[in-house]
Design an enzyme around this catalytic site. Sequence first.
Site, mmCIF file in Angstrom:
data_model
loop_
_atom_site.group_PDB
_atom_site.id
_atom_site.type_symbol
_atom_site.label_atom_id
_atom_site.label_comp_id
_atom_site.label_asym_id
_atom_site.label_seq_id
_atom_site.Cartn_x
_atom_site.Cartn_y
_atom_site.Cartn_z
ATOM 1 N N HIS A 37 -12.250 4.094 0.071
ATOM 2 C CA HIS A 37 -11.679 2.829 -0.389
ATOM 3 C C HIS A 37 -12.779 1.811 -0.670
ATOM 4 O O HIS A 37 -13.880 1.892 -0.122
ATOM 5 C CB HIS A 37 -10.744 2.248 0.672
ATOM 6 C CG HIS A 37 -9.393 2.877 0.693
ATOM 7 N ND1 HIS A 37 -8.279 2.225 1.155
ATOM 8 C CD2 HIS A 37 -8.960 4.100 0.301
ATOM 9 C CE1 HIS A 37 -7.222 3.014 1.056
ATOM 10 N NE2 HIS A 37 -7.616 4.160 0.546
ATOM 11 N N GLU A 106 -5.511 3.977 -6.302
ATOM 12 C CA GLU A 106 -4.644 2.822 -6.048
ATOM 13 C C GLU A 106 -5.273 1.580 -6.669
ATOM 14 O O GLU A 106 -6.496 1.453 -6.720
ATOM 15 C CB GLU A 106 -4.459 2.577 -4.534
ATOM 16 C CG GLU A 106 -4.006 3.764 -3.730
ATOM 17 C CD GLU A 106 -5.176 4.513 -3.102
ATOM 18 O OE1 GLU A 106 -6.306 3.967 -3.064
ATOM 19 O OE2 GLU A 106 -4.970 5.663 -2.687
#
Length: 324
Positions: A37, A106
């Site tokens: 991430h 995402e």
Amino acid sequence: MQVGYKLAAEAFGPGELVRQAVLAEKAGFDFVEISDHYHPWLDNQGHSPFAWTVLGSIAARTSQIQLATGVTCPTVRYHPAIIAQAAATLALLSEGRFVLGVGSGERLNEHVVGPGYPDAASTRHEMLTEALEIIRLLWSGGYRSYEGKHLHLSDARVFDLPDELPRIAVAASGRESTRIAAELGDGLFATEDKPSIVRNYREAGGTGPCYGEVPMSWAQDARTAARAALETSRWALTGWKVMSELPNPVNFDAATTTVREEDILEKFACGADPGRFIEVAQSYVDAGFDRLVMQNAGPDPDGFLDFYQHELDARIRQLKPATT
């Protein structure tokens, strides 16, 4: 059956993640899987180190445990040529212990650079397909070029390639993503215990291992465990549509204000009762997953690793799909 340990890069700094990976190897896990991430899901998680640097350090500190990204998006924040190079290098440094987990990403992580995160899921699937084609192309050796609808490659070569290339596990949830996993990947990665995910993958021709993340929160009592998971991991109950679309941690904070401890207790294995942990793991086995990832959201990772080694390891490895 193989069992892995999730390294939550949103919840711990790089040194702590390496320490946990070393302990996971000693506890008997087959692999560790790290999230890749740019932002954490929630601000109070407080971390998000560069996963590839952490994996390199883990490779140097361990000797047997497999390593995996869970998962990397090779389309926006990274160009697939960079991932092809990074994965090949890590496979060499780990002496063949690396699995490349990839997905369509995402907005939380991919909107931070370049043109941003595509709005349409169909576009994201097209981009993932092109990225996997580019990675495979570069791994075949020599100078390569590629002209896709979304992604391009110009006269590039990965010089350091391992004799045995890494397995690619593709994150999937619906029919289109499971088709991509079957056609272009070597395995499946998922976060939900839906039998349809593995079934669609197999029907599309997929024959590889299927990785499933099992939600757990260890503490001496269930309420303490549930409160800890509510504090840092309530985003996991929002569903993939929300998880893929929201841009920043503050949005996930707002979107999860109605999540309750009871919701956590229903979804997660909470507390210290081995039976509850086996029950939740069994649902993933019944759904067809043969690689279970223990995703602990509890407040004491050392306690969980000890609990796993002495209370769960042998029992989880004996799980079989329920007959119908």
